[in-house]
Design a protein around this motif. Structure first.
Motif: not given
Length: 350
Positions: A12-27, A230-234, A266-274
């Motif tokens: 499976q392809p792993i993009t830099q954007k996805l890696l950054q998302t996982i890092r942010l979620i960890g923070e 969040i799923v409903e909104r998106t 969208v869902m998990l990172l969005g939840a943490y930001r909210e």
């Protein structure tokens, strides 16, 4: 099932954007643990609101609607369900409460999935706790009103074995600890939806199992922010990502990246930001509800609804929100556009 073939994840392809998302979620996960220690009263307020919002949104996605006042009474268990819609909302409430209270002690097995489904339909007759016995399809309605098939799930006769295999392989990967848990959780949810193991309630079950697995991995943001809302909104992005990643699923040549990006970005990172925004808003105002509403208005687009403002200020009653809106209108800072349930509010420049 198909996403857990031994060599599949490595392809499976792993993009830099996805890696950054996982890092942010960890923070954000680290901040979540800090808030739990320093702001327990704030989090308790958010927790109570999230249960109501999760129950309401997850059922509304499936077309199950009940007046908000009734939902609050049902969720806080001050009343008994009166009809089929209220029965399904009460069932969702009970499974949600079970996960919140006991996630660490719940083994992740097909029997648990059946038990949750049984509890989801505990107030109805004969619907819950059984794998599907007839074929089902995932359809969509086109702009001209026609029904089209978007995906054909696993056949009914093959469903019990498919669920057994999915859980066996998921738990194997989970216990080995060689794949990022967030990717495993997202992939499980995709496979669950592709199997579509029940005649009804698959979407709600997927969202409940998402919450359970995130809790087990230490990501408890769903306790304080409604992932279902969040799923409903998106939901357009949700359905599109699900469609893209389910193509060629039966052949085992599908691509998980679109679904991973939605689920995590969208869902998990969005939840943490909210989550951070709401905690900060409450702490900054030291509990002043009027100030919280005014900050909520400031953070919304130029035109907004009362419901959107309620989502920004979950601890404030709708009566107080309306009173503040009228005051802001009388002082010339906003105006009301439309009437009744369709009314919206517009901020005035100046």
């Amino acid at each position: 099932m198909q996403s857990f073939e031994l060599t599949f994840f490595n392809q499976q392809p792993i993009t830099q954007k996805l890696l950054q998302t996982i890092r942010l979620i960890g923070e954000y996960k680290g901040k979540q643990e800090l808030y739990q220690q320093q702001s327990p009263q704030v989090l308790e307020t958010l927790r109570q609101t999230a249960i109501i919002q999760s129950t309401e949104s997850s059922n509304r996605i499936e077309g199950i609607t009940v007046p908000q006042g009734r939902i609050r009474k049902l969720v806080t268990e001050r009343t008994t369900p009166r009809d089929r819609s209220e029965q399904e909302i009460a069932g969702y409430r009970d499974v949600l409460n079970t996960i919140h209270a006991s996630y660490d002690y719940i083994p992740f097995t097909p029997n648990i999935v059946l038990q949750f489904h049984r509890d989801l339909y505990q107030f109805t007759v004969g619907l819950g706790g059984h794998w599907k016995t007839t074929e089902n399809q995932i359809t969509a309605t086109t702009t001209d009103g026609q029904q089209v098939i978007r995906f054909t799930p696993v056949a009914a006769y093959a469903t019990p074995a498919a669920m057994e295999q999915l859980h066996q392989r998921f738990n194997q990967f989970w216990n080995q600890g060689e794949v990022e848990p967030l990717l495993l959780i997202a992939s499980y949810v995709l496979d669950f939806l592709c199997i579509h193991p029940f005649l009804d309630g698959n979407g709600r079950m997927a969202r409940l199992l998402t919450l359970l697995l995130l809790y087990k991995a230490g990501y408890e943001v769903g306790r304080f922010i409604s992932l279902e809302q969040i799923v409903e909104r998106t939901k357009e992005g949700y359905y599109e990502a699900l469609y893209q990643s389910s193509q060629n699923w039966h052949e085992g040549t599908h691509c998980l990246l679109p679904w991973w990006e939605y689920f995590l970005g969208v869902m998990l990172l969005g939840a943490y930001r909210e989550f951070e925004q709401r905690v900060g808003m409450i702490e900054a105002t030291k509990g002043t509800k009027t100030a919280m509403v005014l900050q909520g208005i400031e953070s919304l687009p130029w035109e907004f609804s009362i419901r959107e403002l309620q989502q920004r200020c979950p601890v404030v009653s709708v009566d107080l929100i309306r009173r503040i809106l009228r005051q802001e209108r009388d002082e010339g800072r906003i105006e009301c556009v439309g009437r009744g349930v369709d009314a919206r509010w517009r901020k005035l420049r100046g």
